[in-house]
Design an enzyme around this catalytic site. Structure first.
Site, PDB file in Angstrom:
ATOM      1  CD  GLN A 155      -3.040  -1.183   0.586  1.00 21.31           C
ATOM      2  OE1 GLN A 155      -3.321  -0.220  -0.121  1.00 21.31           O
ATOM      3  NE2 GLN A 155      -3.841  -2.228   0.688  1.00 21.31           N
ATOM      4  CG  ASP A 177      -4.332  -9.636  -1.880  1.00 20.31           C
ATOM      5  OD1 ASP A 177      -4.869  -8.589  -2.292  1.00 20.31           O
ATOM      6  OD2 ASP A 177      -3.313  -9.627  -1.168  1.00 20.31           O
TER       7      ASP A 177
END
Length: 369
Positions: free
Chosen positions: A132, A262
C-alpha cells in the site's frame, strides 16, 4: 434450461445426484425431473466460486475505475470459475476512492458479477502497509466512509488497523453497515481482541501484513484463530506454506475460512512489469507472486479455482475447501441467500468440472460464460 444427470454438491455440501432446472437465471427445481436437457453424466457440478478480495486480473485493476478495467476483470474471473466478486480498492486519496465506487455503481459487469466492494484501507498501519502507498494512509474517518457508502451501497468490507488511530467509534459505526476486517495492522493480541469486541468480524489475508503468532505472543493471528471471526487465506502456496494452511483449516473448520486471490492486474498475463496502487510491481519468470523492486510480496497472481485445487493437493478436506471458496465468503458479505451454494431460489452460478477437477464450463445466472 434443464441440466440432467448431475452429480453435484447440495446446499449442505453433500454429494447428490439429480437434475437441476434453471429459470430466469435462478435455480427453480432440483430433483428427478421429466424432460430432455443437457446431459451432465460423468461430470461434477459445483456452485460458482466467490472472491471477496481481488484487486484485478487480465490486465485490469479495480482501482483504475474504468469500464474497460471492470470488463477485463469480469471476463477473466468467469474464465476461471469465479462467478461473483468484490472489487477491492487500495489505500488511495478520498477523491480517487469516490471516483472508483461511483464508476462501479454505474457499470454493468458482463460475466462474473460484482456483488460487493472491498475497501482495503486507507485506515491501516504504516508498519504493516505492505504494497500500500504510505502517502495515503490516514486515521479512521466516519464521515469519509459514510460519503463513500452514499455513492455505492455495495461496499461490503473494509480493512482497519485498530491500533493505528482512534478506531473504537469507527469500528462500532462501520460494523452496523458492513463487515469490518482487521489487517495491515501491528496490533497485539489485546488490541485485536478489543477490536473484535467493538465489531471486527473478519481478518484480511490471515498471516500476511499482521502481527504473527509465536509461543509467547498470540498477535493478531493467534487472536483471530482463537475467536469466532472469519479469516481470509491466500492459497497460492507462496503467501502461506501448505503446512500452515493445513493447520489453519484444522482450526478454522468448515465455516470460518475464506479463500481469496488478492490478485492484481498481472494475474493471467505472465511475467512483466505492472502497476499496483501507483507503485511498480514485477512478475518474474516462473514467479508465484507479484513483488516490489525490493522483493516484498505485493499481491498474488492466482485465482480462487487454482487455489481450490492447491488445497486439495495439500490434503485439505474437500468439503472444507469447497465451502471456503463459495458459501463462506458469500456469508461474510451477506449474500448467502443469493450465491454460494446450489439451492432452489439461488442464482444459477454453476461450475462444470471433469472427474479430474478440470474446469469445463461456467454458468453465471444460468448463462454459459
Amino acid at each position: 434450461m434443464l441440466l440432467k444427470n448431475c452429480t453435484f454438491y447440495n446446499e449442505l455440501f453433500e454429494k447428490e445426484f439429480g437434475d437441476i432446472r434453471i429459470e430466469n437465471g435462478r435455480i427453480a427445481e432440483i430433483g428427478i425431473i421429466d424432460g430432455d436437457g443437457v446431459d451432465m453424466s460423468g461430470r461434477l457440478v459445483l456452485p460458482g466460486f466467490v472472491d471477496i478480495h481481488i484487486h484485478g486480473c487480465g490486465g485490469g485493476d479495480f482501482s483504475d475505475g474504468t469500464g474497460e478495467a471492470f470488463d477485463k476483470i469480469s471476463a477473466e474471473l468467469a474464465r476461471h470459475g469465479v462467478t461473483s466478486f468484490c472489487g477491492t480498492t487500495m489505500t488511495l486519496p478520498h477523491e480517487r476512492l469516490k471516483s472508483i465506487v461511483s464508476a462501479a455503481d454505474k457499470h454493468t459487469f458482463p460475466k462474473s458479477k460484482l456483488v460487493g466492494i472491498n475497501l482495503e484501507g486507507p485506515y491501516i498501519a504504516l508498519g504493516k502497509k505492505g504494497a500500500q502507498n504510505a502517502d495515503y494512509v490516514r486515521p479512521c474517518s466516519i464521515s469519509e466512509l459514510d460519503e463513500l457508502l452514499s455513492l455505492n451501497e455495495k461496499i461490503k468490507l473494509i480493512t482497519v488497523a485498530p491500533e493505528a488511530s482512534d478506531s473504537e467509534e469507527f469500528i462500532k459505526h462501520a460494523s452496523e453497515r458492513l463487515t469490518v476486517s482487521v489487517g495491515h495492522s501491528e496490533a497485539d493480541e489485546s488490541e485485536c481482541r478489543k477490536g473484535i469486541e467493538n465489531g471486527i468480524s473478519h481478518a484480511t489475508h490471515l498471516f500476511n501484513a499482521m502481527t504473527p503468532m509465536t509461543h509467547r505472543s498470540a498477535g493478531i493471528v493467534g487472536a483471530a484463530l482463537d475467536s469466532d471471526i472469519t479469516c481470509e487465506l491466500i492459497c497460492d502456496g507462496a503467501h502461506i506454506c501448505p503446512t500452515v494452511l493445513r493447520n489453519a483449516f484444522a482450526i478454522l473448520g468448515e465455516n470460518r475460512a475464506c479463500v481469496i486471490s488478492d490478485s492484481m492486474r498481472a494475474a493471467g498475463l505472465g511475467e512483466g512489469e505492472f502497476e499496483l496502487g501507483g507503485q511498480t510491481v514485477y512478475v518474474h519468470e516462473n514467479g508465484k507472486t507479484a513483488v516490489l523492486e525490493d522483493g516484498t510480496i505485493a499481491a498474488s497472481i492466482t485465482n480462487v479455482f487454482d487455489e481450490f485445487k492447491n488445497l486439495i493437493s495439500y490434503g485439505v478436506d474437500f468439503k472444507a475447501a469447497l465451502k471456503a471458496c463459495t458459501i463462506n465468503p458469500a456469508t461474510v458479505i451477506g449474500e448467502q441467500d443469493n450465491i454460494g451454494s446450489i439451492a432452489v431460489g439461488k442464482c444459477a452460478d454453476l461450475l462444470v468440472l471433469s472427474e479430474a477437477l478440470e474446469l469445463q464450463e461456467v454458468y453465471v445466472n444460468g448463462t454459459l460464460a
